[in-house]
Design a protein around this motif. Structure first.
Motif, PDB file in Angstrom:
ATOM      1  N   ASP A  80     105.345 -10.393 -55.220  1.00 45.12           N
ATOM      2  CA  ASP A  80     105.329 -10.743 -56.589  1.00 45.12           C
ATOM      3  C   ASP A  80     105.936  -9.135 -56.499  1.00 45.12           C
ATOM      4  O   ASP A  80     105.249  -8.349 -55.475  1.00 45.12           O
ATOM      5  N   VAL A  81     107.538  -9.418 -57.042  1.00 40.63           N
ATOM      6  CA  VAL A  81     107.792  -7.888 -56.845  1.00 40.63           C
ATOM      7  C   VAL A  81     106.409  -7.084 -58.399  1.00 40.63           C
ATOM      8  O   VAL A  81     107.303  -7.363 -59.529  1.00 40.63           O
ATOM      9  N   LEU A  82     106.722  -5.994 -58.219  1.00 41.88           N
ATOM     10  CA  LEU A  82     106.023  -5.266 -59.399  1.00 41.88           C
ATOM     11  C   LEU A  82     106.867  -4.642 -60.080  1.00 41.88           C
ATOM     12  O   LEU A  82     106.541  -4.047 -61.164  1.00 41.88           O
ATOM     13  N   GLN A  83     107.498  -3.234 -59.514  1.00 43.24           N
ATOM     14  CA  GLN A  83     108.496  -3.105 -59.970  1.00 43.24           C
ATOM     15  C   GLN A  83     109.662  -3.459 -58.830  1.00 43.24           C
ATOM     16  O   GLN A  83     109.795  -2.925 -58.070  1.00 43.24           O
ATOM     17  N   ALA A  84     111.350  -3.008 -59.802  1.00 39.54           N
ATOM     18  CA  ALA A  84     112.066  -2.998 -58.947  1.00 39.54           C
ATOM     19  C   ALA A  84     112.903  -2.279 -58.873  1.00 39.54           C
ATOM     20  O   ALA A  84     113.914  -1.634 -60.448  1.00 39.54           O
ATOM     21  N   ASP A  85     114.349  -1.828 -57.653  1.00 37.27           N
ATOM     22  CA  ASP A  85     114.948  -0.537 -58.250  1.00 37.27           C
ATOM     23  C   ASP A  85     116.143  -0.841 -56.812  1.00 37.27           C
ATOM     24  O   ASP A  85     116.370  -0.049 -56.155  1.00 37.27           O
ATOM     25  N   GLY A  86     116.520  -2.524 -56.793  1.00 42.78           N
ATOM     26  CA  GLY A  86     116.637  -2.029 -55.925  1.00 42.78           C
ATOM     27  C   GLY A  86     116.176  -2.940 -54.684  1.00 42.78           C
ATOM     28  O   GLY A  86     115.898  -2.262 -53.760  1.00 42.78           O
ATOM     29  N   GLY A  87     117.092  -4.082 -53.614  1.00 43.46           N
ATOM     30  CA  GLY A  87     116.322  -3.676 -52.012  1.00 43.46           C
ATOM     31  C   GLY A  87     115.177  -4.708 -52.217  1.00 43.46           C
ATOM     32  O   GLY A  87     113.772  -4.528 -51.466  1.00 43.46           O
ATOM     33  N   THR A  88     114.841  -5.456 -53.191  1.00 44.98           N
ATOM     34  CA  THR A  88     113.285  -6.906 -53.313  1.00 44.98           C
ATOM     35  C   THR A  88     113.106  -7.364 -52.074  1.00 44.98           C
ATOM     36  O   THR A  88     112.341  -7.367 -51.425  1.00 44.98           O
ATOM     37  N   ARG A  89     114.492  -7.967 -51.829  1.00 50.73           N
ATOM     38  CA  ARG A  89     114.409  -8.865 -51.176  1.00 50.73           C
ATOM     39  C   ARG A  89     113.661  -8.683 -49.703  1.00 50.73           C
ATOM     40  O   ARG A  89     112.990  -8.889 -48.404  1.00 50.73           O
ATOM     41  N   THR A  90     114.284  -6.989 -49.517  1.00 56.53           N
ATOM     42  CA  THR A  90     114.564  -6.852 -47.676  1.00 56.53           C
ATOM     43  C   THR A  90     112.938  -6.524 -47.800  1.00 56.53           C
ATOM     44  O   THR A  90     112.435  -6.402 -46.794  1.00 56.53           O
ATOM     45  N   ALA A  91     112.739  -5.500 -49.052  1.00 55.14           N
ATOM     46  CA  ALA A  91     110.546  -5.130 -48.711  1.00 55.14           C
ATOM     47  C   ALA A  91     109.735  -6.280 -49.129  1.00 55.14           C
ATOM     48  O   ALA A  91     109.338  -6.258 -48.165  1.00 55.14           O
ATOM     49  N   SER A  92     110.408  -6.575 -49.723  1.00 55.74           N
ATOM     50  CA  SER A  92     108.996  -8.739 -49.495  1.00 55.74           C
ATOM     51  C   SER A  92     109.725  -8.824 -48.427  1.00 55.74           C
ATOM     52  O   SER A  92     108.413  -9.186 -47.794  1.00 55.74           O
ATOM     53  N   ILE A  93     110.340  -9.177 -47.154  1.00 58.92           N
ATOM     54  CA  ILE A  93     109.779  -9.123 -46.466  1.00 58.92           C
ATOM     55  C   ILE A  93     109.610  -8.630 -45.407  1.00 58.92           C
ATOM     56  O   ILE A  93     108.850  -9.178 -44.449  1.00 58.92           O
ATOM     57  N   THR A  94     109.819  -7.593 -45.113  1.00 61.00           N
ATOM     58  CA  THR A  94     108.856  -6.682 -44.280  1.00 61.00           C
ATOM     59  C   THR A  94     107.597  -6.168 -44.912  1.00 61.00           C
ATOM     60  O   THR A  94     107.168  -6.155 -43.877  1.00 61.00           O
ATOM     61  N   GLY A  95     107.472  -6.257 -45.654  1.00 66.98           N
ATOM     62  CA  GLY A  95     106.189  -6.067 -45.790  1.00 66.98           C
ATOM     63  C   GLY A  95     105.300  -7.850 -46.496  1.00 66.98           C
ATOM     64  O   GLY A  95     103.989  -7.699 -45.879  1.00 66.98           O
ATOM     65  N   GLY A  96     106.332  -8.216 -46.236  1.00 65.75           N
ATOM     66  CA  GLY A  96     105.720 -10.020 -46.141  1.00 65.75           C
ATOM     67  C   GLY A  96     104.749  -9.702 -44.351  1.00 65.75           C
ATOM     68  O   GLY A  96     103.773 -10.493 -44.003  1.00 65.75           O
ATOM     69  N   TYR A  97     105.977  -9.965 -43.520  1.00 62.88           N
ATOM     70  CA  TYR A  97     105.615  -9.817 -42.184  1.00 62.88           C
ATOM     71  C   TYR A  97     104.015  -8.959 -41.707  1.00 62.88           C
ATOM     72  O   TYR A  97     103.493  -9.314 -40.869  1.00 62.88           O
ATOM     73  N   VAL A  98     103.931  -7.854 -42.650  1.00 61.90           N
ATOM     74  CA  VAL A  98     102.601  -7.125 -42.592  1.00 61.90           C
ATOM     75  C   VAL A  98     101.593  -7.957 -42.897  1.00 61.90           C
ATOM     76  O   VAL A  98     100.008  -8.030 -42.298  1.00 61.90           O
ATOM     77  N   ALA A  99     101.780  -8.440 -44.465  1.00 59.07           N
ATOM     78  CA  ALA A  99     100.429  -9.876 -44.428  1.00 59.07           C
ATOM     79  C   ALA A  99     100.301 -10.922 -43.401  1.00 59.07           C
ATOM     80  O   ALA A  99      98.948 -10.785 -43.421  1.00 59.07           O
ATOM     81  N   LEU A 100     101.403 -11.274 -43.166  1.00 56.75           N
ATOM     82  CA  LEU A 100     101.461 -12.186 -42.162  1.00 56.75           C
ATOM     83  C   LEU A 100      99.993 -11.951 -41.254  1.00 56.75           C
ATOM     84  O   LEU A 100      99.749 -12.551 -40.259  1.00 56.75           O
ATOM     85  N   HIS A 101     100.777 -10.867 -40.390  1.00 59.36           N
ATOM     86  CA  HIS A 101     100.672 -10.380 -38.737  1.00 59.36           C
ATOM     87  C   HIS A 101      98.522 -10.268 -39.807  1.00 59.36           C
ATOM     88  O   HIS A 101      98.136 -10.688 -38.655  1.00 59.36           O
ATOM     89  N   GLU A 102      98.794  -9.544 -40.528  1.00 60.34           N
ATOM     90  CA  GLU A 102      97.563  -9.968 -40.562  1.00 60.34           C
ATOM     91  C   GLU A 102      96.585 -10.431 -41.129  1.00 60.34           C
ATOM     92  O   GLU A 102      94.849 -10.674 -40.544  1.00 60.34           O
ATOM     93  N   ALA A 103      96.627 -11.862 -41.854  1.00 56.74           N
ATOM     94  CA  ALA A 103      96.359 -12.852 -41.942  1.00 56.74           C
ATOM     95  C   ALA A 103      96.045 -13.420 -40.376  1.00 56.74           C
ATOM     96  O   ALA A 103      95.243 -14.064 -40.030  1.00 56.74           O
ATOM     97  N   LEU A 104      97.179 -13.451 -39.619  1.00 58.93           N
ATOM     98  CA  LEU A 104      96.727 -14.104 -38.478  1.00 58.93           C
ATOM     99  C   LEU A 104      95.788 -13.486 -37.137  1.00 58.93           C
ATOM    100  O   LEU A 104      95.073 -13.991 -36.964  1.00 58.93           O
ATOM    101  N   GLN A 105      96.239 -11.869 -36.910  1.00 57.52           N
ATOM    102  CA  GLN A 105      95.183 -11.468 -36.607  1.00 57.52           C
ATOM    103  C   GLN A 105      93.474 -11.620 -37.007  1.00 57.52           C
ATOM    104  O   GLN A 105      92.497 -11.249 -35.989  1.00 57.52           O
ATOM    105  N   LYS A 106      93.594 -11.785 -38.016  1.00 61.43           N
ATOM    106  CA  LYS A 106      91.837 -11.819 -38.706  1.00 61.43           C
ATOM    107  C   LYS A 106      91.511 -13.826 -38.130  1.00 61.43           C
ATOM    108  O   LYS A 106      90.339 -13.515 -37.600  1.00 61.43           O
ATOM    109  N   LEU A 107      92.389 -14.147 -37.868  1.00 61.82           N
ATOM    110  CA  LEU A 107      92.114 -15.434 -37.105  1.00 61.82           C
ATOM    111  C   LEU A 107      92.077 -15.097 -35.461  1.00 61.82           C
ATOM    112  O   LEU A 107      90.949 -16.272 -35.094  1.00 61.82           O
ATOM    113  N   VAL A 108      92.620 -14.797 -35.743  1.00 65.18           N
ATOM    114  CA  VAL A 108      91.971 -15.287 -33.512  1.00 65.18           C
ATOM    115  C   VAL A 108      90.613 -13.580 -33.853  1.00 65.18           C
ATOM    116  O   VAL A 108      90.493 -14.250 -32.348  1.00 65.18           O
ATOM    117  N   LYS A 109      90.761 -12.519 -34.070  1.00 61.64           N
ATOM    118  CA  LYS A 109      89.462 -11.634 -34.780  1.00 61.64           C
ATOM    119  C   LYS A 109      88.470 -12.520 -34.744  1.00 61.64           C
ATOM    120  O   LYS A 109      87.497 -12.975 -33.989  1.00 61.64           O
TER     121      LYS A 109
END
Lengths: 242, 242, 242, 242, 242, 242
Positions: A117-146
């Protein structure tokens, strides 16, 4: 000279803040300059119909902009009763990008929904979303491992994305809104940490593009993604999730 | 004893951070404990059709929750093509509450749209939205005054809102999600700084309510709103907008 | 002096005609002056998903206005593909009001749907709907008792509703459309036969309200609801359903 | 060996039949093997709001599949009330591709709507649509020139598109449905007659892709587009429209 | 023998009550046995876009059923976001039928909207709607004449409608719900007072129909419509509107 | 004299091309003059909910027009989120017409969906759709017989449809778009090979119609349908499907 004084091959300041939502299994706010996206990853113990009883998992993504993320206010999509073509295109891209590095066969029969969810936009929202989305995904999966729900992290390697474009004939990395609006061509590179291509989209906004120009953009993108992956890894390490 | 150890008449920690969105004319993130709402105010130089050419202004509000604002993920409303009854009810309440303190006849023929997007929910999202929405509205109007577009601030006085309810027979102020789910009765008070009533909604969730019980809730609410108005004023003063 | 010569504390003529629909398990046309609402209660031998296999029942309500119920014609909501916020707000209020007096745990696993369709509107359509809706619900449940499907009537006590408001500073009971349009404040009281509060909604249309003024409205409302409950009981008794 | 015995770098049989709709200003049925798309171009003497009174023109595209274009029947999108993300993505791609070769500033204040309706699908519907869409657009604009409404053909050069992909590690040109379903990576190249890039979309379906592999796909695509442009030109010439 | 003991050529009891809605320019409740429809006619001083500035008028109709008009409850169409095909078909039929007797060129540039809302259904709702719709339309136009807004009544002659059908090989007039459900063929005749055909719809529900059978139905229908027109005229005369 | 020089009782050139879609179980393109409709029949091994576990089958139809089937472009219905009343009316008519000749009780528990998509329109699209739809249905069922899935063809007899109308007082067969637009009355006859009536719809566009005029139209229609059935049979025989 760029609007904010950057060199052609320099990213805007990147920040990734993990743990910004107490309900979500994974979450971060990612900033590329003034672009700021809240990414959450939700673990659901069910999969889409076509995967039921296969033992396989799934990763999907949704994207939206808050109404005043934009320079002037944009009406909510719910008012029209449907998502715009742009929104659908972006969320499909995010989903494909994350699935390309997820070992969905080793995730168990569960689905991770990544909301960007874009809180503030100034170009590159899709690339930021993929980059941040990976981090959120990684955290969620890492917690399942833990928690012992997964034997090991079902991710091939990190993925991140960056835009670049041709502005007045010059190849620039990480366009902001003003640069993007005036670009002759616009490209989004979704690359893995090891430099492989997950998605590549090039669009000639005005006149068609020489192939050599795409090669130039690609060199910029590879530099950018390398730095983004470093920022992802640093944020995950600081949160004890690397 | 309440889940977080509060006394019956104590608010959760309240925070109001102004200036969180660089595009919006007014903005804040308001927190009531773990409930966190991003409020933006947008100034539009046009009014709804029924006010055109009257010289009068308008204030309206929209409300939404991000999908993972909630304990488990809630599907986006755009997927169903329409807002839920709950969403509509809340955004109508926010709009009426803000209009009750806005001198719309002295605003010029312009509209302020206040967007309240819940980033994280833990009960009280509508009261936090009204409380933060006032701050965003105040900032946007104050900026019009500073630019010379308005002679003086077209606001009667601050407005804020708080929930209270009956839980196991006891009147409690500012219910969190767990308390709210188990409440026998639930009330939302929208009051002005001077203690006047803008909106009052009482709902007996289970069994009907004695009138004396409403009086008890009202005393709590007045205490709560007094503190909320102090927080609003402090935040606006710190930002040079009081 | 009011438009129709009534005193401030006098209801418009109230009429409740039971048995107006041969298909429905319960039905009536309720009139508050020129406001006329057709209420039907339908017994369905199924419940919403969240109640399945709990043995508990449910009561829900829907509300609509015929296009020419209003002074000028109002377009059908189906044309816009969705109900308005006002419609949803009202039908949610009717549903909550009826559930507050229904012993849903003693109804068996069945649902009663109360439809309130406004044939002619002149203010107070939501309060007439609750008042008539109770009668239709009572009839439908009483018939289940008579058929032996329920051991006893699963209703705590009757519920009815009335509006009151401040018009030119004066507290008035049961506003008609013209009075309602010019009111400074508007309140809807949903009370039980024994005077308990089920729902209370106060809205300051223009300027905020003193608390003392709400107390004044409440006294009027209690008088009004007492008479409405008498009318409900008389109609049910005449139909052999009391 | 491919399903139909083709070499890796060979297109399926291509056919372009012009003049298949007597109402449309431009029309053709384009076939790539068993994929068959009806393309029509409509000249409208109006432009979208953002271009009004600029003297500039516009080209836009819409895409749809008939329900039984697919192996098993696909429900019509009107039944769900909205286009799918895939449909929107494709029609946006067609529109951008055609606009990249259209001199919209020299078209007069009119819009050309290119409709691409898939009669039968066997992979490559979007590339066939772009290839056929260009022909319909060319015909419609050429007719405006012939009528004297335009001084010269406002087109830079022809544009065509082809898919290629990696199947079991091998780069293949012009995938049919079966090949496409099993491809590791999938790319769509939209190129001009002179070999410039208008759009390039690469998607790694399963595992990320080496950059060298993209270069290999590109060589195939350039060969394919060259032949498609020849087919376009031959069809237009035969119809006296070149 | 028919369910209610009628002869094959006998109508159910017909009643037309005029003046049932105080806001509408024309209104009646029409009953064909247990079928009961509320018809209102609204005069709007505007016409659809295609008639603007032509000086011509228009008549249009809308049709709906209350949820419990039917034996078991039918969900409201607004819930699905669209009217059913059946609803659209019926309201288009009512509109065409009324326009066939309206002298729209002599009505002035205004539109009459006839709303037909079924309060209770037992077969024949569309024919009752046309029959009652004519009465409401007549009343609304007659009032325009009385006010001096029209020089004379812009109606050719009355129109009414009746169903008939083949049930177990026998031709029956004015089918009720049970008869209609079991009919082999179903016909709706919309005829004028002078016996001319406005609309005729014959449907073989099960097996195709001999032409002689249609002739038999037609004789019944002519008898029925004659009586309906008498009822219309009597009701209008009693109301001083003939 | 008619626009294309035909006599009053002459059909436009009729063509039926079978086997135009490689995926569909039955398919044809039917032409009535410039009107051209693509009909496909899909066999689905499931039935609508009301027929489950009855052993009975079902036939249903859908109808649509491509955007540039019409003289000027018509917007796609998906853009409005719903089918028009006209579309629904037509597809319901096609479905009823085909079911009237299908022995659904002998089809097995499967459904045939007949899609009629108008490629080019010049009047008579619904009658062409029924005529071509029968052929596609026949092909699909014949294939089930050939595969041994059905013991014999579950069809009573062929069905076809034709329009006729009154233009300047003269009865004409098979109206084209221009004739249809100017007709005083318009009729659609759906008849079987043996001349029985399946559906009959007569509409007086302007002034009501004498009964004798309907009889005149009927004679024309019977002639027309006889020729259409011959064309259907010839096409099926040529394809080895008779």
């Amino acid at each position: 000279m760029r609007t904010d004084g950057r060199q052609a091959n320099v990213l805007r300041p990147v920040a990734i803040e993990i743990g910004v939502n107490r309900h979500a299994e994974g979450s971060c706010i990612v900033s590329f300059g003034h672009t700021r996206v809240l990414c959450t990853a939700t673990v659901e113990e069910r999969v889409p119909p076509f995967l039921r009883n296969t033992g396989k998992g799934w990763v999907t993504a949704e994207y939206a902009m808050l109404p005043r993320a934009t320079h002037s206010r944009t009406a909510r999509e719910v008012g029209k009763g449907r998502q715009s073509g742009r929104t659908m295109e972006i969320q499909r891209l995010i989903g494909r990008s994350l699935r390309a590095v997820a070992l969905v066969d080793s995730m168990g029969e569960r689905q991770i929904v990544v909301d960007c969810d874009v809180l503030q936009a100034d170009g590159g929202t899709r690339t930021a979303s993929i980059t941040g989305g990976y981090v959120a995904l990684h955290e969620a999966l890492q917690k399942l491992v833990k928690k012992g729900d997964l034997p090991k992290l079902p991710l091939r390697e990190p993925v991140a994305a960056i835009s670049c474009g041709l502005v007045k004939g010059q190849a620039l990395l990480d366009l902001d809104y003003v640069e993007d609006s005036g670009a002759e061509a616009d490209a989004n590179f979704v690359l893995t940490a090891s430099g492989k291509v997950v998605e590549l989209q090039v669009t000639a906004e005005d006149a068609p593009l020489e192939l050599a120009q795409i090669a130039e953009l690609q060199i910029l993108a590879e530099q950018g993604v390398r730095q983004l992956v470093e920022a992802q890894m640093a944020a995950l390490a600081a949160a004890g999730l690397a």
